[in-house]
Design an enzyme around this catalytic site. Structure first.
Site, short mmCIF file in Angstrom:
data_model
loop_
_atom_site.label_atom_id
_atom_site.label_comp_id
_atom_site.label_asym_id
_atom_site.label_seq_id
_atom_site.Cartn_x
_atom_site.Cartn_y
_atom_site.Cartn_z
N VAL A 193 19.70 45.11 11.53
CA VAL A 193 18.85 45.83 12.59
C VAL A 193 18.00 46.90 12.24
O VAL A 193 16.68 47.03 12.34
CB VAL A 193 19.71 46.28 13.85
CG1 VAL A 193 18.91 46.95 14.73
CG2 VAL A 193 20.48 45.24 14.41
N THR B 115 28.50 47.44 16.59
CA THR B 115 29.67 48.04 17.55
C THR B 115 30.33 46.87 17.70
O THR B 115 30.48 45.97 18.74
CB THR B 115 28.75 48.35 18.77
OG1 THR B 115 27.85 47.22 19.04
CG2 THR B 115 28.34 49.79 18.83
N CYS C 175 27.28 39.55 18.19
CA CYS C 175 26.57 39.64 19.58
C CYS C 175 27.39 38.80 20.77
O CYS C 175 28.17 39.66 21.50
CB CYS C 175 25.24 39.20 19.59
SG CYS C 175 23.89 40.42 18.68
N ARG D 137 30.51 38.02 9.98
CA ARG D 137 31.27 38.81 11.26
C ARG D 137 31.70 37.85 12.08
O ARG D 137 31.04 36.82 12.77
CB ARG D 137 30.34 39.80 11.88
CG ARG D 137 30.07 41.19 10.97
CD ARG D 137 29.23 42.13 11.44
NE ARG D 137 27.77 41.41 11.43
CZ ARG D 137 26.73 42.52 11.75
NH1 ARG D 137 27.13 43.62 12.49
NH2 ARG D 137 25.38 41.88 12.15
#
Length: 420
Positions: free
Chosen positions: A13, A81, A256, A327
């Site tokens: 990002v 996050t 996500c 991830r």
């Protein structure tokens, strides 16, 4: 404009944001480690999104020392996050970034969060932390904003410039400043959310919607298989109606879709409002790795191959095709479960960083050049990397009685023993 922008996080990002903003502003990128900052300074991008020339085209400063960012006027947080093992939000990266910013925060500075968070996090968790650590007053001495990231790694069509950006400031003047900043780099236009909380919620539901719809297809896929019909054939037929959305069954990983729903579930729990549909979708999608493992072992038995004697090859560990991001890899779950049930299992993913795969999952990958002819009883395609299309799986890699499990529909219909 005289703004100097500091972006916290130099990954999927933060880096595209830095390169885009560097066309118009002075930009500094704060990374977690000195080694990463040095890599980026040399033009080495771990995400494989930018070439060395692209990174060096603009005078972006890369550092791991927050004191080097003290002259910035806008701080943009783009850190991950994740979630804890109990599926609750892990805000430690955001908290660490916020504390670092607070140590250099000055009057009139703006702190913008692009990291996905639960609803209320920016104003109820981050802003008080900034106040506490800096001694400054929120919305008097410093200000906040939220603009959810919409980066799609490895997507060369939907870039940071071509996707509408949602923005919201903690005061109307800050929203206007954000509008002027982001308006320079977002060609697709801006959506001004009426509040930071609305902007935070919008990020969560756009991924929750996808999670729920994929869960529906993952639930139906085993039924269609038992009934003797192909799931993709059903979806293609249904897609002829104008308002049908063609979601496909599959493994849901990454940073996500497989994570954001838990942040909304956290909000629901705090407000004592059940969100059973979201929770069930997460349970359904998380169970897909078990379904794949069970189906693989059953197929081996059907082909008179004893699982404990079987040699298996898995193709792919990244969470999506042609992207090095590993991830929340569901492929890693499949690998670990099969490793305990079969003779040997190899994993090949030239897109993923071998050292990172071992660090995160303790799995050693093998190069495509080291794949051994006619060694495998089963080949499982878990990620549709383009380079796998050049592999002659049936001819070169499989034993004569071997099976192909194609979870991504990479091969033509009829060329595999199992699809979702």
């Amino acid at each position: 404009m005289s703004k100097k922008i500091c972006i916290i996080g130099g990954g999927y990002v933060g880096l595209p944001l830095a390169v885009a903003f560097a066309e118009y502003f002075s930009v500094i990128v704060l990374t977690k480690t000195k080694a990463h900052a040095e890599e980026l300074s040399k033009g080495i991008d771990r995400t494989q999104a930018f070439s060395s020339d692209e990174l060096r085209r603009h005078p972006i400063i890369f550092t791991s020392d927050i004191s080097n960012t003290s002259d910035a006027t806008v701080y943009i947080v783009t850190v991950p996050t994740p979630i804890y093992d109990d599926y609750t939000p892990d805000l430690s990266p955001v908290e660490d970034a916020t504390k670092s910013i607070a140590s250099v925060l000055k009057k009139d500075d703006i702190v913008i969060y692009e990291s996905t968070v639960f609803i209320g996090c920016t104003e109820e968790f981050c802003a008080p932390l900034l106040e506490q650590k800096s001694g400054l007053k929120f919305n008097k001495d410093f200000f906040c904003g939220f603009s959810p990231e919409r980066i799609n790694p490895s997507d060369t069509e939907r870039t940071i410039h071509t996707v509408v950006k949602i923005i919201a400031g903690s005061t109307p003047p800050i929203t206007e400043q954000m509008k002027e900043m982001y308006g320079k780099i977002i060609h697709a236009g801006l959506h001004i959310a009426p509040s930071i909380k609305v902007a935070e919620a919008s990020k969560l539901i756009e991924n929750i919607q996808r999670d729920v719809n994929i869960a529906l297809m993952n639930e139906l896929s085993p039924l269609f298989k038992v009934l003797g019909i192909n799931t993709n054939d059903v979806i293609n037929a249904a897609s002829t109606k104008w308002n049908f959305q063609p979601y496909r069954p599959g493994l849901v990983g990454g940073h996500c879709i497989g994570v954001d729903p838990y942040y909304m579930l956290y909000n629901g729990e705090k407000q004592n409002i059940p969100l059973p549909l979201i929770a069930l979708a997460r349970k359904t999608n998380n169970a897909m790795s078990h379904y794949v493992v069970d189906s693989t072992l059953e197929l081996l038995r059907q082909h008179s191959i004893k699982p404990s004697d079987a040699n298996i090859l898995m193709l792919g560990i990244t969470f999506k095709e042609n992207c090095p991001d590993i991830r929340n890899s569901q492929s890693a779950r499949i690998f670990s479960a099969l490793k305990a049930a079969v003779n040997t299992i190899d994993l090949c993913d030239p897109i993923a960083d071998q050292q990172e795969v071992y660090r995160v999952y303790e799995i050693r990958t093998i190069p495509m050049a080291d794949l051994k002819p006619k060694r495998y009883d089963a080949v499982i395609i878990t990620v549709a990397h383009t380079l796998y299309k050049t592999l002659e799986i049936q001819k070169l890699l499989l034993q004569e009685n071997g099976i192909i499990i194609d979870l991504k529909g990479l091969l033509p219909l009829g060329k595999s023993s199992f699809t979702l």
